[in-house]
Design an enzyme around this catalytic site. Structure first.
Site, PDB file in Angstrom:
ATOM      1  N   THR A   1       0.855  -1.183   0.000  1.00  8.16           N
ATOM      2  CA  THR A   1       0.000   0.000   0.000  1.00  8.16           C
ATOM      3  C   THR A   1       0.897   1.240   0.000  1.00  8.16           C
ATOM      4  OG1 THR A   1      -0.062   0.008   2.420  1.00  8.16           O
ATOM      5  CG2 THR A   1      -1.851  -1.160   1.280  1.00  8.16           C
ATOM      6  N   SER A   2       0.322   2.395  -0.302  1.00  4.88           N
ATOM      7  CA  SER A   2       1.109   3.639  -0.284  1.00  4.88           C
ATOM      8  C   SER A   2       1.172   4.202   1.138  1.00  4.88           C
ATOM      9  CB  SER A   2       0.509   4.661  -1.256  1.00  4.88           C
ATOM     10  OG  SER A   2       0.676   4.249  -2.585  1.00  4.88           O
TER      11      SER A   2
ATOM     12  N   HIS B   1       3.588   5.045   2.764  1.00  6.05           N
ATOM     13  CA  HIS B   1       4.590   6.102   2.925  1.00  6.05           C
ATOM     14  C   HIS B   1       3.944   7.481   3.038  1.00  6.05           C
ATOM     15  CE1 HIS B   1       3.793   5.998  -1.421  1.00  6.05           C
ATOM     16  NE2 HIS B   1       4.028   7.294  -1.383  1.00  6.05           N
TER      17      HIS B   1
ATOM     18  N   CYS C   1      14.749  -5.405 -17.233  1.00  7.69           N
ATOM     19  CA  CYS C   1      15.486  -6.588 -16.786  1.00  7.69           C
ATOM     20  C   CYS C   1      16.678  -6.134 -15.951  1.00  7.69           C
ATOM     21  CB  CYS C   1      15.914  -7.488 -17.940  1.00  7.69           C
ATOM     22  SG  CYS C   1      17.371  -6.989 -18.831  1.00  7.69           S
TER      23      CYS C   1
END
Length: 559
Positions: A261-262, A264, A407
């Protein structure tokens, strides 16, 4: 607002709008960040990660577009938190754009100060690749997420996630990679998000397999797939702060638990439990402090549930959104008793200069990416895990916006790849130039004590000189655009990080820039970890001839 009120979409093909391909690349990548296929909320200039934006406001966006269109090949555009502030005469090997986003003096580096400045129109949250114009949708983090789960499988489940269930939350631009990464590793995933539109977006891009309408249905589907040993990803509308405790009440213990989840950003990135999205929007607007308080309380309860699931046998790790820190601040004293994903699973790759390397076809033609995939398969045929990744990516990943590929390439490999790509542009094998960049989450470009630099061997977690050095050396080496940001991933006060982009336009000048930048950039990652005492990094530096004065002196003294 957007002047013509039409969706933003990067130009395709070989006709230039700007005065050179580097400026054209910056222009197209800015627009690509705001493509409806790519961005989470393009109408608000929000790309991903809560409120991670590509430009401060619409006037700034249009001014940036105008500036890039008229920028000469020996000029540099300066961007201050999403606003163009100057154009200076520099030289042709200098970056065409230098960006500084969200940076605050340390004592003021908190969300409260940021929000005050944001309201005044003085700053912008750039996240990592939002404000640095190199976001490519959820693919940008898929391999890193896959590498994390694959290493978790190697450490705990005999090398495969087959027959395991992972529970996680957050299906935004970054977290949306989780369901596909888990199924690529042959596992089953229950992925929770409060926003049905995010779940729908992951379904549309084939990152999610099915949607469950209740927790009961999600668990039943997951357990059936686990029993049959088939990979399956399940989206569930719900709040992790409510779903995880309910799982405990039911006695359901998944094999792996994490969260993207955000968290932050407590104000814009996390919905307090007991609220609908609509109710949350009202409280956020009318009483932001109350909202933040409730969001943090809910995060603490979610972490408590994660800790209890760990006690009951689940493998639990933090996926870099600072949720442990919030829980700790809310009084959960053992919040850090489960590790972050970097020290647990990823750091050995950083010691070799490896990280989320990416490239984008400015032509807009998927055939160009197909050809670059073949280059990887041919040039690095001896690296079977890398080739396996490319084969899986071709099979499973849908392009969002301009065709792109991600990559993890390391020191030496990046420069080798860049040289080959530039040759293909020069010969016409590729129909237009290629943009080469990376996430800020890389070996030597970030200081983030609760994420990328957590638990460093020498205790240098909070030393922030390294991302600054990264930006400086990449500027000196001739990157096409370079960025320095604050607060990405984990929020205000908890990280500093740098980004770089370099354009392969087929010219001899580009070849020299590519060789320099794609050497200095991963090289500093090796140096940073060698300096911290990691033997693998020291060995990599010695084997590849990276000059580290302290190591050279030790060699002379021992000789």
């Amino acid at each position: 607002m957007n002047l013509n009120n039409e969706p933003i979409r990067a130009k395709r093909g070989t006709a230039l709008t700007a005065k050179g391909w580097v400026q054209e690349a910056a222009l197209r990548m800015l627009m690509n960040n705001l493509d409806e296929e790519v961005a989470e909320h393009p109408d608000q200039l929000v790309v991903y990660g809560g409120i991670g934006k590509a430009a401060r406001n619409w006037p700034s966006y249009h001014s940036i577009v105008s500036s890039l269109t008229t920028l000469d090949n020996d000029e540099t555009l300066l961007i201050q938190s999403g606003k163009p502030v100057a154009v200076f005469k520099t030289h042709e090997d200098a970056p065409r754009v230098l960006l500084a986003n969200s940076n605050l003096v340390p004592a003021w580096a908190n969300w409260e100060t940021f929000h005050e400045l944001d309201k005044k129109g003085l700053t912008m949250y750039g996240q990592m690749t939002a404000g640095s114009w190199i976001y490519i949708g959820s693919q940008g983090i898929v391999q890193g997420t896959y590498e994390t789960f694959a290493e978790c499988a190697r450490q705990h489940f005999g090398g495969s996630l087959k027959g395991t269930i992972t529970v996680t939350a957050g299906l935004g631009g970054m977290g949306g990679a989780q369901p596909l990464a888990v199924t690529m590793a042959n596992g089953v995933a229950i992925c929770v998000d409060v926003d049905r539109s995010r779940i729908d977006k992951r379904m549309e891009t084939n990152y999610l397999d099915i949607v469950a309408h209740t927790l009961t249905e999600a668990i039943e589907e997951a357990e059936l797939a686990k029993k049959e040993g088939i990979p399956l990803s399940i989206g569930l509308v719900g709040n992790a702060a409510e779903v995880l405790p309910e799982m405990l009440d039911r006695g359901f213990v998944p094999d792996i638990v994490t969260d993207q989840t955000s968290a932050h950003d407590p104000l814009n990135g996390y919905l307090p439990k007991g609220f609908t999205n609509e109710q949350g929007q009202v409280l956020r607007r009318e009483d932001p402090q109350a909202y933040i308080s409730l969001a943090k309380k809910s995060m603490a309860e979610q972490v408590e549930a994660m800790l209890e699931l760990k006690k009951r046998g689940a493998i639990v790790f933090d996926y870099g959104n600072n949720i442990r820190q919030v829980a700790f601040d809310e009084g959960i004293r053992d919040a850090f008793s489960f590790p972050g994903f970097v020290p647990a699973y990823i750091r050995p790759q950083f010691c070799e200069g490896k990280g989320p390397f990416r490239w984008v076809a400015l032509s807009g033609d998927p055939a160009d990416i197909d050809k670059t995939d073949e280059v990887i398969l041919q040039e690095f045929a001896d690296n079977e895990p890398l080739c396996q990744w490319i084969r899986m990516a071709r099979r499973h990943i849908s392009f969002q916006g301009l065709p792109a590929r991600i990559c993890w390439l390391g020191y030496g490999e990046r420069a080798r790849f860049g040289k080959r790509i530039n040759e293909m542009v020069a010969s016409g094998e590729l129909s237009a130039p290629i943009v080469i960049g990376r996430d800020h989450l890389d070996a030597g470009s970030v200081a983030s004590p609760n994420r990328e630099t957590e638990a460093m061997k020498d205790g240098s977690d909070a030393v922030a000189d390294w991302p600054i050095l990264n930006a400086l050396v990449n500027t000196a080496a001739g990157a096409s655009w370079v960025s320095v940001h604050h607060g990405g991933g984990v929020g205000m006060g908890y990280s500093l990080h740098a980004g770089m982009v370099v354009v392969a336009d087929g010219t001899a000048e580009a070849a020299r820039r590519l060789e320099r930048v794609l050497t200095t950039d991963p090289g500093l990652g090796v140096v940073r970890h060698a300096d911290a005492g990691y033997q693998k990094a020291i060995e990599t530096a010695k084997a590849t001839g990276i000059v580290i004065p302290a190591l050279a002196r030790e060699g002379k003294e021992n000789g």
